[in-house]
Scaffold this motif. Structure first.
Motif, PDB file in Angstrom:
ATOM      1  N   LEU A 108       0.889  -1.008   0.115  1.00  0.00           N
ATOM      2  CA  LEU A 108       0.418  -0.059   0.272  1.00  0.00           C
ATOM      3  C   LEU A 108       0.673   1.350  -0.035  1.00  0.00           C
ATOM      4  O   LEU A 108       2.120   1.263   0.695  1.00  0.00           O
ATOM      5  N   ARG A 109       0.264   2.347  -0.830  1.00  0.00           N
ATOM      6  CA  ARG A 109       1.248   3.542  -0.738  1.00  0.00           C
ATOM      7  C   ARG A 109       0.247   4.899  -0.942  1.00  0.00           C
ATOM      8  O   ARG A 109      -1.483   4.334   0.341  1.00  0.00           O
ATOM      9  N   ASN A 110       0.744   5.286   0.420  1.00  0.00           N
ATOM     10  CA  ASN A 110      -0.315   6.813  -0.052  1.00  0.00           C
ATOM     11  C   ASN A 110      -1.922   7.050  -0.099  1.00  0.00           C
ATOM     12  O   ASN A 110      -2.623   6.930   0.367  1.00  0.00           O
ATOM     13  N   ILE A 111      -1.146   6.816  -1.384  1.00  0.00           N
ATOM     14  CA  ILE A 111      -2.706   6.984  -2.465  1.00  0.00           C
ATOM     15  C   ILE A 111      -3.603   6.141  -2.420  1.00  0.00           C
ATOM     16  O   ILE A 111      -4.571   6.380  -2.929  1.00  0.00           O
ATOM     17  N   ASN A 112      -3.564   5.029  -1.740  1.00  0.00           N
ATOM     18  CA  ASN A 112      -4.047   3.360  -1.458  1.00  0.00           C
ATOM     19  C   ASN A 112      -5.067   3.689  -0.536  1.00  0.00           C
ATOM     20  O   ASN A 112      -5.669   3.030  -0.382  1.00  0.00           O
ATOM     21  N   VAL A 113      -4.852   4.652   0.582  1.00  0.00           N
ATOM     22  CA  VAL A 113      -5.559   5.206   2.121  1.00  0.00           C
ATOM     23  C   VAL A 113      -5.803   6.675   1.291  1.00  0.00           C
ATOM     24  O   VAL A 113      -5.963   7.372   1.184  1.00  0.00           O
ATOM     25  N   ARG A 114      -7.400   6.596   1.432  1.00  0.00           N
ATOM     26  CA  ARG A 114      -9.010   7.344   1.461  1.00  0.00           C
ATOM     27  C   ARG A 114      -9.269   7.444   3.097  1.00  0.00           C
ATOM     28  O   ARG A 114      -8.429   6.813   4.034  1.00  0.00           O
ATOM     29  N   TRP A 115     -10.064   8.587   3.512  1.00  0.00           N
ATOM     30  CA  TRP A 115     -11.110   8.630   5.064  1.00  0.00           C
ATOM     31  C   TRP A 115     -10.948   6.982   5.203  1.00  0.00           C
ATOM     32  O   TRP A 115     -12.824   7.326   4.186  1.00  0.00           O
ATOM     33  N   ARG A 153      -4.865  11.295   7.155  1.00  0.00           N
ATOM     34  CA  ARG A 153      -5.653  10.291   6.698  1.00  0.00           C
ATOM     35  C   ARG A 153      -5.531   8.598   6.547  1.00  0.00           C
ATOM     36  O   ARG A 153      -4.721   8.185   6.934  1.00  0.00           O
ATOM     37  N   SER A 154      -7.022   8.069   7.454  1.00  0.00           N
ATOM     38  CA  SER A 154      -6.213   6.795   7.802  1.00  0.00           C
ATOM     39  C   SER A 154      -7.999   5.878   7.182  1.00  0.00           C
ATOM     40  O   SER A 154      -9.059   6.754   6.725  1.00  0.00           O
ATOM     41  N   ALA A 189     -10.176  11.801  12.139  1.00  0.00           N
ATOM     42  CA  ALA A 189     -11.080  13.018  11.118  1.00  0.00           C
ATOM     43  C   ALA A 189     -11.168  13.970  11.643  1.00  0.00           C
ATOM     44  O   ALA A 189     -10.902  14.557  11.662  1.00  0.00           O
ATOM     45  N   LYS A 190     -12.136  14.147  12.869  1.00  0.00           N
ATOM     46  CA  LYS A 190     -12.198  14.839  13.743  1.00  0.00           C
ATOM     47  C   LYS A 190     -11.101  15.803  13.559  1.00  0.00           C
ATOM     48  O   LYS A 190     -11.602  17.164  13.753  1.00  0.00           O
TER      49      LYS A 190
END
Length: 236
Positions: A108-115, A153-154, A189-190
């Motif tokens: 996984l790269r940064n781009i693969n992780v969405r909220w 972002r996680s 997120a908050k």
């Protein structure tokens, strides 16, 4: 409508991690819930004993508690805890095609992780040895957090039987028993959407959420059962 939905989502998360969303439920359970302070004590004791068994040494450095100066008071039964106190965390593996050895493995790269979710439409491979696999692989329930790009972002990994590892631009957070990854995900997120999370970032033009900063991140920890209730209510 989109703007109103975004504000509503932020409002729900704020109410959730501040205890307002479960206030009436918590009051109805008065005296029945194990205080989060006891949960934290048990987590710290178990980690201390595990370290003694695995290291064979007696000297142990306790994970640092968070700096709570300026933070709000918590509901009854809650306690402030740092990520270092309630979870194991580490960065992933550095991508170096010239030096990496082992079996090609999806990463996984940064781009693969969405909220709150993962985009697996573009997955690449890196070579990982068997020894490295344990250190940088992810398993069901792990929280994966962006170190850069949009720091914080996680999403929570929910796949059981697929082997994936993470690149060094991502953190793997593995909470102790009694701490829910989804709860920490909602808290991040908050704090990201309100701007509070920026106090933990380094850099000016390009910001980073370093491992050291993540370890000090202050978590308003509810009792274990209330965490589950919060997650259920947010998702509903």
């Amino acid at each position: 409508a989109k703007a109103q939905l975004k504000r509503y989502r932020q409002s729900v998360l704020k109410s959730a991690v501040e205890g307002e969303l479960t206030r009436e439920w918590r009051e109805s359970k008065q005296g029945e819930l194990e205080p989060a302070s006891q949960l934290l004590e048990r987590i710290l004791a178990e980690r201390r004993e595990k370290w003694k068994v695995e290291s064979g040494k007696k000297k142990y450095k306790e994970p640092a508690a968070p700096d709570v100066e300026g933070l709000p008071d918590l509901p009854d039964g809650w306690v402030w805890a740092s990520v270092a106190q309630i979870a194991e965390h580490r960065l992933g593996k550095m991508l170096d095609k010239a030096k990496n050895k082992g079996k090609p493995t999806p990463y996984l790269r940064n781009i693969n992780v969405r909220w709150f979710e993962f985009d697996l439409s573009d997955i690449q491979l890196m070579k990982v040895t068997d020894n490295e696999l344990k250190e940088v692989s992810i398993r069901e329930g792990d929280l994966v957090i962006c170190e850069g790009g949009e720091p914080g972002r996680s999403a929570v990994w929910n796949k059981k039987d697929e082997t994936f590892v993470i690149q060094k631009a991502l953190h793997r957070v593995r909470p102790a028993q009694g701490v829910l990854s989804k709860y920490i995900n909602y808290l991040l997120a908050k704090d990201a959407w309100t701007g509070f999370l920026k106090k933990y970032f380094t850099g000016s033009t390009i910001m980073h959420f370093t491992g050291r900063a993540l370890s000090t991140y202050a978590v308003p920890l509810p009792p274990a059962i209330e965490q589950q209730r919060i997650v259920e209510m947010v998702e509903r």
